[in-house]
Each structure stands twice: as structure tokens, then as C-alpha cells.
Design a protein around this motif. Structure first.
Motif, mmCIF file in Angstrom:
data_model
loop_
_atom_site.group_PDB
_atom_site.id
_atom_site.type_symbol
_atom_site.label_atom_id
_atom_site.label_comp_id
_atom_site.label_asym_id
_atom_site.label_seq_id
_atom_site.Cartn_x
_atom_site.Cartn_y
_atom_site.Cartn_z
ATOM 1 N N VAL A 50 -5.070 20.979 -17.853
ATOM 2 C CA VAL A 50 -6.394 21.340 -18.367
ATOM 3 C C VAL A 50 -6.193 21.945 -19.750
ATOM 4 C CG1 VAL A 50 -8.463 22.726 -17.997
ATOM 5 C CG2 VAL A 50 -7.209 21.812 -16.028
ATOM 6 N N GLY A 56 -14.376 22.235 -29.552
ATOM 7 C CA GLY A 56 -14.296 20.840 -29.132
ATOM 8 C C GLY A 56 -14.314 20.691 -27.626
ATOM 9 N N ALA A 57 -14.035 19.481 -27.176
ATOM 10 C CA ALA A 57 -14.152 19.126 -25.761
ATOM 11 C C ALA A 57 -12.938 19.562 -24.948
ATOM 12 C CB ALA A 57 -14.321 17.612 -25.630
ATOM 13 N N TRP A 58 -13.186 19.950 -23.709
ATOM 14 C CA TRP A 58 -12.121 20.221 -22.751
ATOM 15 C C TRP A 58 -11.550 18.880 -22.316
ATOM 16 C CZ3 TRP A 58 -12.865 24.542 -18.685
ATOM 17 C CH2 TRP A 58 -13.439 25.667 -19.264
ATOM 18 N N VAL A 59 -10.276 18.867 -21.935
ATOM 19 C CA VAL A 59 -9.637 17.658 -21.434
ATOM 20 C C VAL A 59 -8.899 17.994 -20.143
ATOM 21 C CG1 VAL A 59 -7.923 15.856 -21.902
ATOM 22 C CG2 VAL A 59 -9.344 16.738 -23.761
ATOM 23 N N TRP A 60 -9.090 17.159 -19.143
ATOM 24 C CA TRP A 60 -8.394 17.300 -17.859
ATOM 25 C C TRP A 60 -7.723 15.976 -17.545
ATOM 26 C CZ3 TRP A 60 -9.877 14.341 -13.521
ATOM 27 C CH2 TRP A 60 -9.187 14.621 -12.342
ATOM 28 N N THR A 61 -6.448 16.047 -17.168
ATOM 29 C CA THR A 61 -5.691 14.853 -16.802
ATOM 30 C C THR A 61 -4.933 15.118 -15.510
ATOM 31 O OG1 THR A 61 -5.408 14.216 -19.109
ATOM 32 C CG2 THR A 61 -3.897 13.233 -17.541
ATOM 33 N N THR A 71 -8.468 10.894 -16.100
ATOM 34 C CA THR A 71 -8.659 11.733 -17.286
ATOM 35 C C THR A 71 -10.152 11.947 -17.462
ATOM 36 O OG1 THR A 71 -6.674 10.864 -18.346
ATOM 37 C CG2 THR A 71 -8.271 11.908 -19.767
ATOM 38 N N LEU A 72 -10.508 13.170 -17.828
ATOM 39 C CA LEU A 72 -11.907 13.523 -18.059
ATOM 40 C C LEU A 72 -11.981 14.409 -19.274
ATOM 41 C CD1 LEU A 72 -14.898 13.665 -17.013
ATOM 42 C CD2 LEU A 72 -14.201 15.726 -15.809
ATOM 43 N N SER A 73 -12.961 14.170 -20.133
ATOM 44 C CA SER A 73 -13.184 14.996 -21.304
ATOM 45 C C SER A 73 -14.655 15.403 -21.316
ATOM 46 C CB SER A 73 -12.848 14.208 -22.570
ATOM 47 O OG SER A 73 -13.064 14.989 -23.715
ATOM 48 N N THR A 74 -14.925 16.663 -21.638
ATOM 49 C CA THR A 74 -16.312 17.131 -21.664
ATOM 50 C C THR A 74 -16.863 17.100 -23.061
ATOM 51 O OG1 THR A 74 -15.693 19.438 -21.957
ATOM 52 C CG2 THR A 74 -15.983 18.644 -19.707
#
Length: 74
Positions: A50, A56-61, A71-74
Motif C-alpha cells: 500500500v 496523488g492517488a493511493w496504490v494497492w498491489t 492492483t488498485l489506484s484511487t
């Protein structure tokens, strides 16, 4: 299970709510990140990364056995 980490000086708190399941051994650790914060969340062969940048956007992988699964980016 729950993990919280506070960032001094900004009043910011990061919390992870992790499912309590039999045999699960969660390990959460903050790792070095430039211009933000980053965390690794381990359970079994699964590793979630995380990344929370200062702007900017958070990123989860999620990786399992070293292979990226989601992978998810907010």
C-alpha cells in the motif's frame, strides 16, 4: 485484527483492518517511501503493498508467490 501507525506532527493515523481467521498470521510493517508512506501487509504467500503518497492517488498491489494478482489506484 487491526494495525495502526501514527505520523507525528501531522496528526495522521493509518489503520488496517485485517480479517481474523484461524491460522492467519498477519504481519504489517511500514517501509521507506519517498514523499509519502508505504506499508507491506503479509499473510501466508500473499503480500499487499500500500503506497500513500503525500499528494496523488493511493496504490494497492497484491502479489502471491511473487506474481502480481491485483492492483488498485484511487
Amino acid at each position: 485484527s487491526c494495525f495502526s501507525a501514527a505520523l507525528s506532527g501531522r496528526g495522521e493515523i493509518i489503520s488496517f483492518l485485517l480479517p481474523a481467521k484461524a491460522g492467519a498470521e498477519w504481519v504489517v510493517r511500514e517501509i521507506e517511501a519517498q514523499d509519502g508512506r508505504a506499508f507491506e501487509v503479509h499473510e501466508g504467500k500473499s503480500v499487499d503493498l500500500v503506497i500513500i503518497p503525500a499528494a496523488g492517488a493511493w496504490v494497492w498491489t497484491r502479489t502471491i508467490d511473487g506474481q502480481v494478482q491485483e492492483t488498485l489506484s484511487t
